[in-house]
Design a protein around this motif. Sequence first.
Motif, PDB file in Angstrom:
ATOM      1  N   VAL A 140       0.855  -1.175   0.000  1.00  0.00           N
ATOM      2  CA  VAL A 140       0.000   0.000   0.000  1.00  0.00           C
ATOM      3  C   VAL A 140       0.897   1.232   0.000  1.00  0.00           C
ATOM      4  CG1 VAL A 140      -0.219  -0.059   2.534  1.00  0.00           C
ATOM      5  CG2 VAL A 140      -1.850   1.262   1.184  1.00  0.00           C
ATOM      6  N   TYR A 141       0.581   2.195  -0.878  1.00  0.00           N
ATOM      7  CA  TYR A 141       1.389   3.408  -1.022  1.00  0.00           C
ATOM      8  C   TYR A 141       0.617   4.605  -0.481  1.00  0.00           C
ATOM      9  CZ  TYR A 141       4.266   0.555  -4.104  1.00  0.00           C
ATOM     10  OH  TYR A 141       5.064  -0.440  -4.609  1.00  0.00           O
ATOM     11  N   CYS A 142       1.272   5.373   0.389  1.00  0.00           N
ATOM     12  CA  CYS A 142       0.642   6.539   0.984  1.00  0.00           C
ATOM     13  C   CYS A 142       0.371   7.594  -0.091  1.00  0.00           C
ATOM     14  CB  CYS A 142       1.534   7.124   2.081  1.00  0.00           C
ATOM     15  SG  CYS A 142       0.844   8.593   2.879  1.00  0.00           S
ATOM     16  N   PRO A 143      -0.807   8.230  -0.079  1.00  0.00           N
ATOM     17  CA  PRO A 143      -1.112   9.232  -1.108  1.00  0.00           C
ATOM     18  C   PRO A 143      -0.340  10.534  -0.951  1.00  0.00           C
ATOM     19  CG  PRO A 143      -2.869   9.159   0.524  1.00  0.00           C
ATOM     20  CD  PRO A 143      -1.934   8.028   0.851  1.00  0.00           C
ATOM     21  N   TRP A 144       0.287  10.751   0.194  1.00  0.00           N
ATOM     22  CA  TRP A 144       0.983  12.021   0.408  1.00  0.00           C
ATOM     23  C   TRP A 144       2.401  12.031  -0.152  1.00  0.00           C
ATOM     24  CZ3 TRP A 144      -0.409  13.986   6.037  1.00  0.00           C
ATOM     25  CH2 TRP A 144      -1.783  14.277   6.065  1.00  0.00           C
ATOM     26  N   HIS A 145       3.231  11.050   0.243  1.00  0.00           N
ATOM     27  CA  HIS A 145       4.637  11.055  -0.176  1.00  0.00           C
ATOM     28  C   HIS A 145       5.100   9.716  -0.746  1.00  0.00           C
ATOM     29  CE1 HIS A 145       4.372  14.247   3.010  1.00  0.00           C
ATOM     30  NE2 HIS A 145       4.915  14.924   2.030  1.00  0.00           N
ATOM     31  N   ASN A 146       4.135   8.806  -1.006  1.00  0.00           N
ATOM     32  CA  ASN A 146       4.439   7.554  -1.701  1.00  0.00           C
ATOM     33  C   ASN A 146       5.202   6.551  -0.847  1.00  0.00           C
ATOM     34  OD1 ASN A 146       3.576   6.489  -4.142  1.00  0.00           O
ATOM     35  ND2 ASN A 146       5.605   6.635  -5.066  1.00  0.00           N
ATOM     36  N   SER A 147       5.184   6.710   0.490  1.00  0.00           N
ATOM     37  CA  SER A 147       5.772   5.677   1.343  1.00  0.00           C
ATOM     38  C   SER A 147       5.042   4.364   1.107  1.00  0.00           C
ATOM     39  CB  SER A 147       5.657   6.055   2.823  1.00  0.00           C
ATOM     40  OG  SER A 147       6.427   7.187   3.117  1.00  0.00           O
ATOM     41  N   GLY A 148       5.799   3.266   0.997  1.00  0.00           N
ATOM     42  CA  GLY A 148       5.193   1.965   0.734  1.00  0.00           C
ATOM     43  C   GLY A 148       5.327   1.023   1.909  1.00  0.00           C
ATOM     44  N   PHE A 149       4.258   0.264   2.193  1.00  0.00           N
ATOM     45  CA  PHE A 149       4.255  -0.695   3.300  1.00  0.00           C
ATOM     46  C   PHE A 149       3.642  -2.012   2.830  1.00  0.00           C
ATOM     47  CE2 PHE A 149       3.653   3.576   4.988  1.00  0.00           C
ATOM     48  CZ  PHE A 149       4.681   3.681   5.917  1.00  0.00           C
ATOM     49  N   HIS A 150       4.252  -3.125   3.245  1.00  0.00           N
ATOM     50  CA  HIS A 150       3.698  -4.444   2.948  1.00  0.00           C
ATOM     51  C   HIS A 150       2.472  -4.681   3.821  1.00  0.00           C
ATOM     52  CE1 HIS A 150       7.073  -5.675   0.428  1.00  0.00           C
ATOM     53  NE2 HIS A 150       7.879  -5.152   1.334  1.00  0.00           N
ATOM     54  N   MET A 151       1.347  -4.977   3.194  1.00  0.00           N
ATOM     55  CA  MET A 151       0.122  -5.195   3.956  1.00  0.00           C
ATOM     56  C   MET A 151       0.197  -6.434   4.831  1.00  0.00           C
ATOM     57  SD  MET A 151      -2.317  -2.930   3.809  1.00  0.00           S
ATOM     58  CE  MET A 151      -3.566  -3.975   4.551  1.00  0.00           C
ATOM     59  N   CYS A 152       1.007  -7.419   4.454  1.00  0.00           N
ATOM     60  CA  CYS A 152       1.042  -8.676   5.199  1.00  0.00           C
ATOM     61  C   CYS A 152       1.662  -8.533   6.581  1.00  0.00           C
ATOM     62  CB  CYS A 152       1.777  -9.755   4.408  1.00  0.00           C
ATOM     63  SG  CYS A 152       3.512  -9.357   4.065  1.00  0.00           S
ATOM     64  N   ASP A 153       2.615  -7.591   6.740  1.00  0.00           N
ATOM     65  CA  ASP A 153       3.280  -7.459   8.034  1.00  0.00           C
ATOM     66  C   ASP A 153       3.611  -6.014   8.417  1.00  0.00           C
ATOM     67  OD1 ASP A 153       5.337  -6.890   6.292  1.00  0.00           O
ATOM     68  OD2 ASP A 153       6.599  -8.595   6.862  1.00  0.00           O
ATOM     69  N   GLY A 154       3.213  -5.038   7.609  1.00  0.00           N
ATOM     70  CA  GLY A 154       3.442  -3.632   7.941  1.00  0.00           C
ATOM     71  C   GLY A 154       4.845  -3.137   7.695  1.00  0.00           C
ATOM     72  N   SER A 155       5.734  -3.984   7.219  1.00  0.00           N
ATOM     73  CA  SER A 155       7.124  -3.578   7.023  1.00  0.00           C
ATOM     74  C   SER A 155       7.238  -2.556   5.898  1.00  0.00           C
ATOM     75  CB  SER A 155       8.011  -4.790   6.719  1.00  0.00           C
ATOM     76  OG  SER A 155       7.588  -5.435   5.535  1.00  0.00           O
ATOM     77  N   VAL A 156       8.316  -1.755   5.945  1.00  0.00           N
ATOM     78  CA  VAL A 156       8.520  -0.693   4.961  1.00  0.00           C
ATOM     79  C   VAL A 156       8.988  -1.293   3.640  1.00  0.00           C
ATOM     80  CG1 VAL A 156       9.822   1.399   4.406  1.00  0.00           C
ATOM     81  CG2 VAL A 156       9.064   0.994   6.761  1.00  0.00           C
TER      82      VAL A 156
END
Length: 314
Positions: free
Chosen positions: A269-285
């Motif tokens: 999932v990519y944040c709409p503000w600055h495009n930070s990405g996180f794995h949905m399965c475990d929250g890791s960056v």
Amino acid sequence: MVTEIKTKPTTSWVDTPPRGPVLRHWSMRLINRLPWLDKLAQPLQDGLAKFFGAPGSSTYKAKDLLNGTWLGHPLHPLLVVLPLGCWTSSLLLDIAWMADKEKGTARAADLTLWAGITGAGAAAVTGATNWVDTDGPERRTGTMHALLNGGTLVLQLASALLRKTGRRNAAIALSSTGYALSLYSAYLGGELSFSDAIMVNRVAPEGGSDDFVPVMNVNELEPGKLTRVEVAGVPAVLLKDGERIYAIAATCSHMGGPLDKGEYKDGVVYCPWHNSGFHMCDGSVANSPAVYAQPTFAVRVRNGKIELRRQEHA
């Protein structure tokens, strides 16, 4: 007869400096009165953003490295201690040299000065990488911070070169001036970190229940759609992928953006503000500018309800 009442233009609270203490008030007031900082910052940010490109590219991986995703902590604060520590040592050694004129003391002062110059370069690169994703007052403060650091570096480099020509007294005057500038710049760096909360973990203040909390009916969750829910007052984002349901904190750890308004692609999932990405399965960056992982929630379905329980500390 109509009388025209002249009123002063309203200043947004965003651009209103804090009332105190005095140093903070006048620092922010000065920065707010320098609109050319934004004019300088915009093309620099655009150039850096173009250079780093999109997540997944080789240049963006360099951005991830410089931001500190591999460390789980911003890299810049670790490096700023090098120039400040070395230049403090150099200043003290210069003072000692003025008292005894020992060649060994002079050599030690010169060595620590050059070490600080080297460390300043590394700190500048990581600082610019953090700064590229700022805007508004924080961007202006960061620009001023960078200009002061650049001026400090020029003064320290000039001092180092003068020492090689034997003009030590003039060199000490330059490096002392540079050191004073670096202290004020460090103050602005603290303003960015602790007042503007740049690169801090935005989900750290959020709590969460140690018990499972029902959040929605399982038949209402659309597959592949990011869905925001509240878990005992804490926002979370749900995603159904096949038979699995994943849940992580909905507040982006980088700058607090709403992940449920972002984009989901290939498990990230990519944040709409600055495009930070996180794995949905475990929250890791998955990619920066975020460096802190998203808290995750244990998921269970009971009596047709999706229930969540927070699993770990932010």
